[in-house]
Design a protein around this motif. Structure first.
Motif, short mmCIF file in Angstrom:
data_model
loop_
_atom_site.label_atom_id
_atom_site.label_comp_id
_atom_site.label_asym_id
_atom_site.label_seq_id
_atom_site.Cartn_x
_atom_site.Cartn_y
_atom_site.Cartn_z
N UNK A 1 42.50 35.22 25.94
CA UNK A 1 42.45 35.41 24.56
C UNK A 1 41.05 34.80 24.14
N UNK A 2 40.39 33.82 24.59
CA UNK A 2 38.97 33.38 24.40
C UNK A 2 38.02 34.55 24.61
N UNK A 3 38.25 35.16 25.70
CA UNK A 3 37.28 36.03 26.10
C UNK A 3 37.21 37.27 25.14
N UNK B 1 33.62 45.99 30.23
CA UNK B 1 33.50 46.76 31.55
C UNK B 1 33.35 45.77 32.70
N UNK B 2 32.30 44.82 32.52
CA UNK B 2 32.06 43.97 33.33
C UNK B 2 33.45 43.05 33.71
N UNK B 3 34.14 42.53 32.80
CA UNK B 3 35.13 41.73 32.94
C UNK B 3 36.41 42.24 33.42
N UNK C 1 43.20 39.02 37.03
CA UNK C 1 44.18 39.44 35.96
C UNK C 1 43.76 39.37 34.46
N UNK C 2 42.52 38.47 34.38
CA UNK C 2 42.05 38.08 33.20
C UNK C 2 41.63 39.32 32.26
N UNK D 1 41.57 43.13 27.83
CA UNK D 1 41.54 44.32 27.33
C UNK D 1 42.71 44.55 26.15
N UNK D 2 43.98 44.32 26.65
CA UNK D 2 45.18 44.45 25.77
C UNK D 2 44.73 43.47 24.52
#
Length: 295
Positions: free
Chosen positions: A91-93, A110-112, A169-170, A175-176
């Motif tokens: 959520x923070x990201x 894309x990086x994450x 998994x983050x 993305x969602x």
């Protein structure tokens, strides 16, 4: 004409329906069927074995199996800590990405997402090597910082696995949540800024409530994934078998019963019980979060 169009539209779902039936419905039905039987050895076992109807005996045994119930309790406690931490990080990201320009957000997104693209087994092997005191860089780094940590110690196995699962998994969860943030009307942000609201207040009062549905979805998926965790503990067991035993998680108990003990019928019953527990946990989580959303 309308009925013809409906049939044509339904025809596009036939490949999915066939695949769903053969890959999900039939295996589940076969597992339920197998769980109703058991193998009985004849004599001293020299005369082979016979299959007999057992009814719900395998289920009664599973509900009193200390190893199976203990593995479920162990994973549930782990999930109560790991899932909130992972979702909070995602959520923070997502909120940070939403504050960037579209071009910059695309690059970081894309990086994450790269860790999620790596197969889970490969990711586990990579992190096991990073944790390794012989070849990994983390142990020497800890010694340089004054920490004497052992990532395979009994007190560190779950944090080590949790760090791996969070890293893997983050990106997917982010993305969602980020996609849900993009659907929030930008006019709400502008109106809040005109009223003097800070960016933190906008995020807390406008953005987070609007992505509650995405958080519920990612929470459900995380619960289902967590209770079925297998690859990571199984690979850790190869490194530290004295810490991670063959009953560390529910799937490991089922695997041991099926392929080591050869008790396929009991393993099928445990699989059905685990599926029911997953369904119940998902239902309760959805009901609780839905009530909070309505409140």
């Amino acid at each position: 004409m309308i009925r013809s169009q409906r049939w044509k539209g339904a025809a596009f779902t036939v490949p999915f329906q066939v695949g769903f039936a053969f890959l999900y419905v039939l295996p589940i039905g076969y597992a339920v069927y197998q769980s109703l039987f058991r193998e009985r050895q004849s004599g001293l076992g020299l005369g082979g074995s016979t299959q007999e109807f057992a009814g719900l005996a395998n289920y009664r045994l599973g509900l009193t199996d200390a190893a199976f119930l203990g593995s479920i309790g162990r994973v549930v406690l782990f999930a109560c800590v790991q899932i909130p931490l992972m979702l909070a990080t995602s959520l923070v990201l997502a909120l940070l990405l939403d504050a960037l320009t579209a071009r910059a957000a695309g690059r970081f997104r894309v990086l994450l997402l790269v860790p999620y693209m790596i197969p889970g087994v490969v990711a586990a092997i990579v992190w096991i090597n990073l944790y390794s005191p012989q070849v990994g860089p983390l142990t020497p780094l800890g010694h340089w910082l004054g920490f004497d940590w052992d990532f395979f110690a009994p007190a560190m196995v779950w944090p080590s696995i949790g760090n791996l699962l969070t890293w893997h998994g983050i990106g997917y969860n982010m993305v969602i949540i980020y996609a849900a943030l993009q659907a929030v009307p930008r006019e709400l942000f502008e109106a809040a800024r005109l009223d003097g609201a800070s960016e933190f207040r906008i995020a807390r009062s406008i953005k987070v409530p609007h992505v509650r549905g995405a958080l519920v979805l990612t929470g459900l998926l995380s619960i289902i994934q967590m209770l079925q965790i297998f690859n990571e503990p199984a690979l850790f067991r190869n490194i530290t078998p004295q810490t991670v035993d063959d009953g560390f998680t529910p799937i490991m108990v089922i695997y041991n019963q099926a392929f080591n003990a050869g008790n396929y019928h009991y393993a099928a019953a445990l699989s059905v019980l685990l599926a029911l527990i997953l369904g119940l946990a998902s239902f309760l989580f959805y009901r609780l979060t839905s009530k909070e959303a309505d409140a």
